[in-house]
Design a protein around this motif. Structure first.
Motif, PDB file in Angstrom:
ATOM      1  N   VAL A  39       0.851  -1.186   0.000  1.00 28.77           N
ATOM      2  CA  VAL A  39       0.000   0.000   0.000  1.00 28.77           C
ATOM      3  C   VAL A  39       0.888   1.238   0.000  1.00 28.77           C
ATOM      4  CG1 VAL A  39      -1.746   1.262   1.311  1.00 28.77           C
ATOM      5  CG2 VAL A  39      -1.838  -1.243   1.171  1.00 28.77           C
ATOM      6  N   VAL A  64     -10.094   0.403   7.523  1.00 29.86           N
ATOM      7  CA  VAL A  64      -9.663  -0.989   7.603  1.00 29.86           C
ATOM      8  C   VAL A  64      -9.225  -1.336   9.020  1.00 29.86           C
ATOM      9  CG1 VAL A  64      -7.969  -2.647   6.737  1.00 29.86           C
ATOM     10  CG2 VAL A  64      -9.002  -0.991   5.169  1.00 29.86           C
ATOM     11  N   GLU A 120      -5.703   3.651   1.647  1.00 31.24           N
ATOM     12  CA  GLU A 120      -6.861   3.417   2.512  1.00 31.24           C
ATOM     13  C   GLU A 120      -6.956   4.530   3.536  1.00 31.24           C
ATOM     14  OE1 GLU A 120      -7.219   2.016   5.934  1.00 31.24           O
ATOM     15  OE2 GLU A 120      -5.302   1.034   6.342  1.00 31.24           O
ATOM     16  N   ALA A 137      -8.021  -6.793   2.343  1.00 29.26           N
ATOM     17  CA  ALA A 137      -9.000  -5.697   2.369  1.00 29.26           C
ATOM     18  C   ALA A 137      -8.991  -4.880   1.088  1.00 29.26           C
ATOM     19  CB  ALA A 137      -8.724  -4.789   3.561  1.00 29.26           C
ATOM     20  N   PHE A 138      -8.129  -5.213   0.145  1.00 29.61           N
ATOM     21  CA  PHE A 138      -7.982  -4.437  -1.083  1.00 29.61           C
ATOM     22  C   PHE A 138      -8.410  -5.245  -2.296  1.00 29.61           C
ATOM     23  CE2 PHE A 138      -5.206  -2.579   1.987  1.00 29.61           C
ATOM     24  CZ  PHE A 138      -5.225  -1.223   1.716  1.00 29.61           C
ATOM     25  N   ALA A 191      -8.964   0.814  -0.661  1.00 31.60           N
ATOM     26  CA  ALA A 191      -9.413  -0.415  -0.008  1.00 31.60           C
ATOM     27  C   ALA A 191     -10.900  -0.628  -0.262  1.00 31.60           C
ATOM     28  CB  ALA A 191      -9.140  -0.337   1.491  1.00 31.60           C
ATOM     29  N   TYR A 203      -4.115  -7.882   5.889  1.00 35.14           N
ATOM     30  CA  TYR A 203      -4.288  -6.490   5.474  1.00 35.14           C
ATOM     31  C   TYR A 203      -4.575  -6.413   3.976  1.00 35.14           C
ATOM     32  CZ  TYR A 203      -3.111  -1.493   5.056  1.00 35.14           C
ATOM     33  OH  TYR A 203      -3.143  -0.139   4.822  1.00 35.14           O
ATOM     34  N   HIS A 204      -3.796  -7.108   3.200  1.00 36.19           N
ATOM     35  CA  HIS A 204      -3.955  -7.051   1.744  1.00 36.19           C
ATOM     36  C   HIS A 204      -5.299  -7.601   1.283  1.00 36.19           C
ATOM     37  CE1 HIS A 204       0.710  -6.888   1.231  1.00 36.19           C
ATOM     38  NE2 HIS A 204       0.197  -5.767   1.702  1.00 36.19           N
TER      39      HIS A 204
END
Length: 266
Positions: free
Chosen positions: A25, A58, A91, A79-80, A53, A76-77
């Motif tokens: 990100v 997030v 995000e 969420a994209f 995102a 985390y990734h």
């Protein structure tokens, strides 16, 4: 470039799913709560060179449970959406600036991350924050009591950092900014005024796009999110109480940013 050109990106040959092995990100809208970050998030989603995102807030870097033991950023990734090769990924989670450990975690994830901060009159921000939490049922006491009880309420939650009831503390902007600058330097952080984003959105957005090194908007339709009339205005004695608390903070912010914030203390 017009803000009315909404990006549409589907799967195409040569594009890899956004995963742990993919580029990270690029930027975050990391603060502050109740300062127009929802509108900014919507504006950013209009830019054809940005992929945001899947949802706002997030809350990855401000969740301690995500950093217990070995850290796996695949959560985390997830969420994209799929990352286009030529797009910046971003995000918006305005609590990141306030959360003590978030800047370090962000730096460890991507030390080239660019951070976007929007600041609002801390007196107005505190009242707006309380109004939202009270309407949601997360707050049970009146604003007058909440701001006077805050220190004791927050202390009672130690060693955990308080996610609620921090109406005053979130308005102490200089220590939060210094924490960001420590990790990312001043060149890695852009700070906007809420008033400019609301009244001159194209100019404010184009500052952000220059910071991100992408083309600006030629025109933009104003977006207002989560804005409504309060059931009743802030009491004068509460405003005076907060003005006494924040006067030194605001003067310090003026020196740090070269701003004139006299209207915040009127």
């Amino acid at each position: 470039m017009s803000a009315n050109r909404k990006q549409t990106r589907g799967r195409s040959p040569g594009r890899e799913p956004f995963s742990e092995a993919a580029p990270k990100v690029d930027f975050l809208v990391c603060g502050v709560k109740k300062a127009g970050t929802s509108a900014l998030d919507q504006y950013l989603r209009l830019h054809e060179d940005i992929t945001m995102a899947n949802w706002k807030e997030v809350h990855y870097f401000d969740r301690d449970e995500n950093f217990l033991g070995a850290v796996d950023h695949r959560k985390y990734h997830a969420a994209f959406p799929e990352k286009p090769n030529d797009a910046l990924m971003g995000e918006s989670t305005p609590s990141y600036i306030y959360w003590n450990d978030a800047p370090r975690r962000i730096w460890e994830y991507n030390n080239l991350m660019k951070l976007i901060v929007v600041l609002r009159n801390p007196i107005e921000r505190a009242f707006s924050d309380w109004c939202m939490e009270y309407a949601r049922g997360n707050e049970k006491v009146c604003f007058s009591d909440a701001i006077r009880m805050e220190a004791d309420r927050v202390r009672s939650q130690l060693p955990r950092q308080s996610r609620l009831h921090s109406y005053v503390d979130r308005g102490r902007y200089v220590p939060q900014l210094r924490r960001l600058w420590f990790f990312f330097g001043r060149d890695g952080v852009i700070v906007l005024r809420y008033e400019k984003l609301r009244r001159q959105p194209r100019e404010a957005l184009n500052e952000v796009f220059r910071f991100l090194n992408i083309p600006g908007f030629g025109s933009v339709d104003q977006i207002i999110v989560n804005s409504g009339r309060y059931q009743e205005p802030m009491k004068l004695e509460d405003k005076r109480y907060l003005r006494c608390i924040f006067e030194f903070e605001v003067r310090q912010l003026e020196r740090e940013l070269g701003w004139d914030c006299a209207d915040w203390l009127e």
